[in-house]
Design an enzyme around this catalytic site. Structure first.
Site, short mmCIF file in Angstrom:
data_model
loop_
_atom_site.label_atom_id
_atom_site.label_comp_id
_atom_site.label_asym_id
_atom_site.label_seq_id
_atom_site.Cartn_x
_atom_site.Cartn_y
_atom_site.Cartn_z
N ASP A 47 51.39 44.02 50.23
CA ASP A 47 50.30 43.42 49.37
C ASP A 47 50.22 41.91 50.00
O ASP A 47 52.15 41.74 51.34
CB ASP A 47 50.78 42.84 47.43
N LYS A 80 28.65 48.17 30.49
CA LYS A 80 29.72 47.72 30.79
C LYS A 80 29.16 46.17 31.61
O LYS A 80 27.84 46.29 32.46
CB LYS A 80 30.77 48.58 31.47
N LYS A 130 32.18 45.48 51.60
CA LYS A 130 33.44 45.79 51.21
C LYS A 130 34.26 47.11 52.14
O LYS A 130 33.63 48.19 51.74
CB LYS A 130 33.67 46.09 49.61
N ALA A 144 36.44 49.16 48.00
CA ALA A 144 34.81 49.41 48.42
C ALA A 144 34.60 50.18 47.17
O ALA A 144 33.85 50.53 47.23
CB ALA A 144 35.00 49.72 49.62
N ASP A 145 33.71 48.93 46.66
CA ASP A 145 32.27 49.04 45.70
C ASP A 145 31.46 47.97 45.42
O ASP A 145 30.60 48.24 44.76
CB ASP A 145 33.63 48.91 44.78
#
Length: 306
Positions: free
Chosen positions: A157, A64, A221, A216-217
């Site tokens: 949000d 990807k 983060k 968090a990736d």
């Protein structure tokens, strides 16, 4: 190349649902030894990054290529994600398919949440809270609904309009303007923001709640305040090398205590393995998104249309 399959996001979304993808991902982690995945490669740009994510699952090799861009030009900070997934047959080398990756990513990411929630969340969970109502949240809600009998969905949000629009798609969905009120009754909490500051403290989390940390990736983060890590009983991670550099557990060195750690592979293969530990405390699934999930999902879609 005459037999090359090319699929748009809309076509991918029509070919696989989140509930359909959950057992695919569960089976992937049950048979993880049949896969190989080198680390993600990051190319940093001023407002984001590009990521190359290669992997092999069974007889399929794939990659990807994903771009993450933070758009600060408007009144609200927006995350734009651009992705393509390519898969090849490892026996022939043939390029089988090129698929738009945004819908595929949202579906497989939600499916992983579904697997973790199935094994870790309280069986009597009735309220699920979702923090961050961006492009992936609708799929995440579908995943939790697929594995637990949820009666109420709480949404939060920074952009209330996004939360309101999402709430219209589900029965018994409620929008909160206050983060603490949104979280304090939730049996399951799923976080989906691009935050680089731990903004969720432990005092907001209900006792024995299960947390899916999805946002968090990448290095730097984080969504959870260190107080959450200090009070967890069990942390389950998708893949150690990636999570320890990119997930919430990159901050474990700051914690006052070390919770018990399991891989998702261990949980799905030995679900009773963690029952001897203190289940009176909250649990965390730390998800960073794995290339093997993209490859196995793309191959399933390819085989389905063939």
């Amino acid at each position: 190349m005459a037999n090359l399959t090319i699929l748009s996001n809309d076509e991918v979304a029509e070919l696989i649902t989140v509930s359909e993808c959950i057992p695919i991902i569960e089976n992937l982690f049950k048979n993880l030894d049949n896969s190989y995945m080198p680390p993600k490669t990051y190319l940093n740009i001023p407002n984001g990054d590009f990521r190359a994510m290669p992997a092999i699952v069974d007889n399929t090799a794939g990659i990807k290529w994903c771009g993450v861009h933070m758009d600060d030009t408007g009144t609200k900070r927006k995350v734009n994600i651009f992705a393509k997934v390519l898969i090849n047959d490892i026996h022939t080398g043939e390029l089988l398919a090129i698929m738009d990756g945004e819908a595929l990513t949202a579906i497989r990411t939600a499916a992983v949440t579904g697997v973790a929630t199935k094994y870790l969340a309280p069986t009597n969970a009735r309220i699920a809270a979702f923090i961050g109502c961006g492009n992936q949240t609708e799929r995440q809600i579908e995943a939790v609904l697929a594995v637990r009998d949820i009666e109420q969905i709480f949404l939060y949000d920074l952009d209330p309009t996004r939360a309101d629009n999402l709430a219209k798609k589900f029965d018994s969905a409620y929008v909160y303007s206050d983060l603490e009120r949104c979280l304090q009754q939730a049996d399951i909490v799923t976080t989906l923001t691009p935050s680089r500051k731990g903004f969720i403290p432990f005092k907001f989390i209900r006792n024995k709640a299960h947390i899916n940390a999805v946002g968090a990736d990448a290095k730097g983060k984080r969504e959870l305040d260190i107080s959450v890590l200090n009070h967890l009983g069990i942390i389950v991670y998708d893949e150690w090398e990636q999570c320890s550099h990119s997930g919430e557990i990159q901050y474990l060195h700051e914690s006052e205590r070390q919770p018990v750690l399991f891989s998702l592979k261990e949980i799905v293969n030995h679900p009773l393995a963690y029952n001897n530990f203190d289940r009176s405390m909250s649990t965390l699934f730390d998800a960073t998104g794995l290339a093997i999930e993209d490859v196995v999902t793309a191959r399933y879609i390819y085989e389905k249309i063939k």
